[in-house]
Design a protein around this motif. Structure first.
Motif, short mmCIF file in Angstrom:
data_model
loop_
_atom_site.label_atom_id
_atom_site.label_comp_id
_atom_site.label_asym_id
_atom_site.label_seq_id
_atom_site.Cartn_x
_atom_site.Cartn_y
_atom_site.Cartn_z
N LEU A 202 -1.29 56.30 41.55
CA LEU A 202 -2.04 55.12 41.12
C LEU A 202 -1.26 53.86 41.44
CD1 LEU A 202 -3.20 56.21 37.53
CD2 LEU A 202 -4.55 56.27 39.63
N ASN A 203 -1.95 52.88 42.02
CA ASN A 203 -1.41 51.54 42.18
C ASN A 203 -2.27 50.61 41.32
OD1 ASN A 203 0.73 51.96 44.04
ND2 ASN A 203 -0.77 52.21 45.66
N LEU A 204 -1.70 50.13 40.23
CA LEU A 204 -2.43 49.28 39.29
C LEU A 204 -1.98 47.84 39.45
CD1 LEU A 204 -2.15 51.58 36.14
CD2 LEU A 204 -3.96 51.55 37.86
N VAL A 205 -2.88 46.98 39.87
CA VAL A 205 -2.56 45.56 40.04
C VAL A 205 -2.90 44.86 38.74
CG1 VAL A 205 -2.98 43.49 41.40
CG2 VAL A 205 -3.12 45.74 42.49
N LEU A 206 -1.88 44.33 38.07
CA LEU A 206 -2.03 43.78 36.73
C LEU A 206 -1.75 42.28 36.72
CD1 LEU A 206 0.01 46.49 34.77
CD2 LEU A 206 -2.42 46.54 35.38
N LEU A 207 -2.34 41.63 35.73
CA LEU A 207 -2.02 40.24 35.41
C LEU A 207 -1.43 40.24 34.01
CD1 LEU A 207 -2.29 37.40 36.67
CD2 LEU A 207 -4.38 37.12 35.33
N VAL A 208 -0.12 39.94 33.91
CA VAL A 208 0.59 40.03 32.64
C VAL A 208 1.13 38.67 32.26
CG1 VAL A 208 1.23 42.43 33.05
CG2 VAL A 208 2.78 40.62 33.75
#
Length: 245
Positions: A202-208
């Motif tokens: 899984l490649n999860l592109v997050l905004l944190v």
């Protein structure tokens, strides 16, 4: 000694003594900004900023001195050399910007380089109070505004978390629920099923948020499914529009 130096600084006629005094004043202001940048681990530090400030001051001094001595006070354009400083300083600013694995760093330092150059021009033309106030404002922006940003939690950062899981995983809801607890937003994702090895990537592109504990988030994510590895990067993935399994 101080009064003599001040007389040199405030003299109307530009003499070699006045020029030297302005260079020293410019050195102090530029170095003050450079100390802050070096404290933040930037490559451009006290020496770089001092040289930039002094160079801009010298350019401004030359712009004033040439028409004063050779063309008459009313016949030259003191802004010509100074104008080239503003455009030319962009090369140094570009050199301070680093792009690494999709992350751009050094924008603040590049802006600081441009600002210090203009401060040097202000010193060269004799606007000492303006140059001093501008330096103090730059330090306020670099030091205090950063602390204010962290306190009020202004701004978010993009992160890509890569998870390798033992088995074929089709349900991402547990991850989405966990991300919500950490106030992280899932912007996009890419799923790779490896049936021969019975693994999911899984490649999860997050905004944190800036104050999000990404390390703790990764540790919690590793407990959702049997995880063989998990990593985080600044990389912005270019994801395919059609995902095929």
């Amino acid at each position: 000694m101080f009064s003599a130096l001040w007389q040199q600084l405030t003299a109307v006629e530009l003499t070699p003594g006045v020029a030297v005094a302005r260079l020293f004043y410019s050195l102090i202001l530029g170095a003050a900004v450079g100390i802050e940048r070096k404290r933040r681990g930037q490559m451009a530090g006290m020496r770089t900023f001092a040289l930039i400030s002094m160079g801009a001051t010298l350019a401004m001094v030359l712009s004033i001195y040439v028409p004063q001595e050779y063309l008459g006070l009313k016949n030259g354009d003191p802004g010509r050399i100074a104008a080239q400083v503003i455009s030319g300083i962009g090369f140094l600013g570009a050199g301070a910007i680093i792009q690494m694995k999709g992350s751009v760093r050094g924008l603040t330092t590049a802006a600081g380089i441009w600002m210090v150059a203009t401060i040097g021009l202000a010193v060269g033309v004799g606007m000492y109070l303006v140059a001093l106030v501008a330096t103090l404002l730059v330090l306020f922006i670099l030091v205090l505004l950063e602390q204010i940003e962290h306190r009020v939690n202004v701004g978010s950062q993009s992160r890509t978390i890569t998870v390798k899981i033992g088995g074929i995983v089709t349900d991402l809801d547990p991850y989405i629920t966990l991300l919500g607890k950490f106030h992280a937003q899932l912007n996009n994702y890419f799923v790779d099923f490896n049936y021969s090895d019975n693994m999911t990537r899984l490649n999860l592109v997050l905004l944190v948020r800036e104050n999000t504990d990404v390390v703790r988030l990764m540790d919690e994510m590793s407990k959702v499914y049997p995880t063989t590895s998990i990593s985080v990067s600044y990389t912005h993935l270019t994801l395919p529009t059609n995902r095929e399994v």
